[in-house]
Design a protein around this motif. Structure first.
Motif, PDB file in Angstrom:
ATOM      1  N   VAL A 126       0.843  -1.207   0.000  1.00  0.00           N
ATOM      2  CA  VAL A 126       0.000   0.000   0.000  1.00  0.00           C
ATOM      3  C   VAL A 126       0.870   1.247   0.000  1.00  0.00           C
ATOM      4  O   VAL A 126       0.604   2.228  -0.720  1.00  0.00           O
ATOM      5  CB  VAL A 126      -0.949  -0.011   1.216  1.00  0.00           C
ATOM      6  CG1 VAL A 126      -1.646   1.340   1.364  1.00  0.00           C
ATOM      7  CG2 VAL A 126      -1.976  -1.122   1.074  1.00  0.00           C
ATOM      8  N   ASP A 146       0.127   3.136  -3.461  1.00  0.00           N
ATOM      9  CA  ASP A 146      -0.967   4.100  -3.294  1.00  0.00           C
ATOM     10  C   ASP A 146      -0.487   5.493  -2.949  1.00  0.00           C
ATOM     11  O   ASP A 146      -1.303   6.388  -2.761  1.00  0.00           O
ATOM     12  CB  ASP A 146      -1.923   3.629  -2.196  1.00  0.00           C
ATOM     13  CG  ASP A 146      -2.719   2.415  -2.620  1.00  0.00           C
ATOM     14  OD1 ASP A 146      -2.500   1.947  -3.749  1.00  0.00           O
ATOM     15  OD2 ASP A 146      -3.540   1.925  -1.818  1.00  0.00           O
ATOM     16  N   LYS A 162      -6.162  -6.270  -4.141  1.00  0.00           N
ATOM     17  CA  LYS A 162      -5.077  -5.317  -4.395  1.00  0.00           C
ATOM     18  C   LYS A 162      -4.106  -5.874  -5.434  1.00  0.00           C
ATOM     19  O   LYS A 162      -3.619  -5.132  -6.308  1.00  0.00           O
ATOM     20  CB  LYS A 162      -4.336  -5.020  -3.085  1.00  0.00           C
ATOM     21  CG  LYS A 162      -3.382  -3.839  -3.156  1.00  0.00           C
ATOM     22  CD  LYS A 162      -4.154  -2.541  -3.301  1.00  0.00           C
ATOM     23  CE  LYS A 162      -3.222  -1.356  -3.319  1.00  0.00           C
ATOM     24  NZ  LYS A 162      -3.948  -0.088  -3.581  1.00  0.00           N
TER      25      LYS A 162
END
Length: 687
Positions: free
Chosen positions: A379, A383, A472
């Motif tokens: 992440v 992201d 994801k």
């Protein structure tokens, strides 16, 4: 042999018509001015989830005890007989008994693995914690033993102490059914503190009181019996730690306040088990052995670390790059500590002792949190893309990333990966691949354990996190991505709050010695030996009574005037005054005794005195010093702490570790005896 009393020990969570111990009023601590305990145990007949569970455990403990007695008898007969036919019959019976024991062990293991009963009823989805059930015990009757000791050692009418004996018995009975809150903890601590007084009053160094203490192993139900008070104290201390684990497991960890309470409870549980491990040795039951306690301490520390991760997750509001790296390292730290617990559980002595569901749960958690660490790393990488200008300004992010891995990959350099979106995507994909593999391993281990499969909340947690990582991974996967996914480096574990092992503070619960009417412990204890009570009749003359008094509680005859009234009547230096004209004055102050002597009539005064034997001079000297303390409660507390060190010689097969406790006592006594006698002389007066 008496069968153990069936107990429904504990209250539980609310479930329909089932009541909860959380609704019980919290009882305030006892202070020195109150007589008797105001703390009570739970209603043993309350139909709660936890009481029903404990009731079933008690019944299994009875059956295990019965089967083990049958096996012992059969083995003795097998060794003693020479008849082959009898031997064949006994061998067949032994096979049935061993089979029954194995079935009972498996049933008890299933009960010990029933973690859901102790969990919170919150709707939040959290990984369940591992609590411990309390050790079971049989009822103990102190009456005959204490009555005999009071008559023999203290020379008093034991019937005068029926109320105190009854109070002690009621306190022990209440201690067997503690509520799952602060009041239950205080009840156990109160009984533990009273045992220290009891040790001083009734347990001499080279003799036991003849009271048998029966306790059952917390995990296997195997009974153990000892006549030493240390076994009783150690078992109570174990239950204090076990109760802390139950309190920690029931906290609502969906909010930071509940997480804080859970952390405190598990740290205190670790402190109780650690104190037991360091101060007691040669335990007769496996649950209180060194390897078992070491495993329990590590398990509690791991659960604290898990709570720390949950709190960091809740308090991390921003989605900054470094915040996600921090979460990944926290999760890796939780995985590492659970891996250490898993290794401890697989040691030779623990492998067949620890419930299979516990070992499975620990392995599941280790895999689960390792997967979470890789997920948060992905992440952070995928992201949180920064522009070139932001990357140049954010030096802290680059520094954190360079220290993120155990060993940095040679190619490409991490600084280059941080600036290249495609390289970040590929590394993030590699982390997600490892996350998915770890999630699947956690789910595989979970599926192998029948008990864990019944835990819906654990199944939900594993399924949700696995699906999240898969989703994801699907986002990052591209149709034209033909390159083989690289292996993600190992993440460096790190935490911003290391768990503490909080020692149990027994001084938080103030208690008054139940048998304080026997007199101050500085003199009237089981270790002291004195002659019978002598009655001295003194007639007052012009020159006074001819004696010098010192201190108080009890008042000491520091000297007698040669040829005076006291010497002629038979009073000797070193006598302790225990009564004046039949009125007990063991706890009387110096001034009170003096006033009683001065107010005597012309017929004179009658003193009841005792004399310590000559080989107790050290104890006598200590008593002289302690008798001048203005705060008697503090004096008794010092004796209470002193009792812990002096009891090592009387612990027989199961004893405290002498190196720690013995050394501590020597230091304390040395500092006490180094006081000058000037202050004592100031309180002397001749009458």
């Amino acid at each position: 042999m008496e069968e153990p009393a069936t107990r429904q020990l504990e209250m539980s969570l609310s479930d329909g018509n089932i009541t909860s111990d959380d609704d019980l009023p919290l009882t305030l601590p006892t202070d020195g001015s109150l007589s008797g305990s105001i703390r009570k145990g739970c209603d043993p007949f309350a139909q709660t989830q936890r009481s029903k569970l404990q009731h079933r455990r008690a019944l299994i403990d009875q059956q295990i005890n019965k089967e083990m007695r049958m096996r012992a008898g059969a083995e003795n007969l097998f060794r003693a007989t020479t008849n082959n036919k009898v031997k064949e019959t006994v061998a067949l019976e032994l096979s049935f008994v061993n089979s029954n024991l194995q079935l009972l062990k498996e049933e008890l293991e299933e009960l010990n693995s029933n973690m859901e009963v102790y969990q919170t009823d919150s709707e939040a989805i959290n990984v369940p914690m591992i609590p411990l059930g309390l050790k079971e015990t049989k009822e103990v009757d102190f009456t005959a033993s204490i009555e005999d000791f009071i008559c023999e050692h203290y020379g008093e009418d034991s019937s005068l102490y029926d109320k105190e004996i009854k109070e002690l018995m009621e306190l022990r009975q209440a201690m067997c059914t503690p509520s799952r809150n602060q009041a239950g903890l205080e009840l156990l601590m109160e009984y533990y503190n009273q045992l220290s007084y009891l040790d001083q009053r009734f347990f001499p160094l080279h003799r036991n009181l003849g009271v048998h203490f029966h306790w059952y192993d917390s995990l296997t139900g195997v009974p153990s019996c000892q006549r030493t008070l240390a076994f009783e104290k150690g078992s109570v201390l174990f239950n204090i730690g076990a109760l802390y684990t139950q309190i920690g497991a029931r906290q609502d960890r969906s909010a930071t306040a509940g997480i804080g309470r859970a952390i405190d409870a598990f740290q205190r549980a670790a402190g109780a088990f650690n104190y037991l491990k360091e101060n007691f040795s040669n335990a007769p039951s496996l649950d209180m052995s060194g390897p078992s306690l070491c495993m329990l301490v590590r398990l509690m520390v791991s659960q604290v670390q898990e709570c720390v991760f949950e709190r960091v997750t809740l308090t991390t509001q921003d989605t900054h790059f470094t915040s996600q790296l921090c979460l990944a390292q926290e999760a890796a730290r939780v995985s590492d500590v659970y891996l250490l617990v898993q290794q401890t559980m697989t040691q030779l002595l623990m492998k067949d002792y620890v419930p299979f569901s516990w070992a499975s749960m620990v392995q599941v958690k280790s895999e689960h949190f390792r997967a979470l660490s890789h997920y948060y790393a992905a992440v952070a990488l995928c992201d949180h893309m920064l522009s070139a200008e932001e990357q140049e300004c954010d030096e802290g992010a680059e520094k954190a990333f360079l220290q993120f891995y155990v060993s940095s990959p040679a190619e490409p350099p991490l600084s280059q990966v941080l600036r290249d979106p495609e390289q970040r995507r590929k590394l993030g994909k590699a982390h997600l691949r490892r996350a998915v593999i770890r999630h699947e391993e956690a789910m595989r281990v979970h599926s192998l354990c029948k008990i864990l499969r019944k835990m819906d909340i654990l199944q939900d947690v594993l399924s949700l996190t696995h699906k999240r990582s898969l989703d994801k991974y699907s986002e990052l996967d591209r149709e034209d991505d033909f390159d083989e996914t690289a292996e993600a480096p190992e993440i460096q574990s790190q935490t911003h709050q290391k768990p503490d092992i909080t020692p149990t503070n027994f001084s938080e619960v103030k208690v008054t010695d139940i048998f304080q009417r026997l007199g101050p412990l500085s003199v009237f204890c089981a270790r002291a030996r004195w002659g019978p009570v002598r009655v001295i009749c003194l007639q007052k003359r012009e020159g006074g009574l001819g004696l010098t008094l010192r201190g108080d509680s009890p008042v000491l005859v520091a000297g007698v005037v040669p040829g005076g009234c006291a010497e002629e009547a038979g009073l000797r230096e070193g006598d302790y005054i225990v009564a004046v004209d039949g009125e007990d004055c063991k706890w009387a102050k110096h001034g009170e005794v003096v006033q009683m002597l001065k107010s005597c009539s012309e017929r004179g005064v009658e003193l009841s005195v005792v004399t310590l034997h000559s080989n107790d001079t050290q104890l006598e000297r200590r008593a002289m010093l302690l008798s001048h303390s203005s705060d008697k409660e503090n004096t008794r507390q010092r004796l209470l702490s002193g009792a812990k060190g002096q009891s090592s010689a009387s612990l027989l097969n199961w004893n405290r570790k002498k190196t720690r406790e013995g050394g501590g006592v020597t230091k304390r006594l040395g500092s006490t005896f180094s006081l000058s006698f000037g202050s004592i002389r100031d309180t002397e007066a001749t009458y």
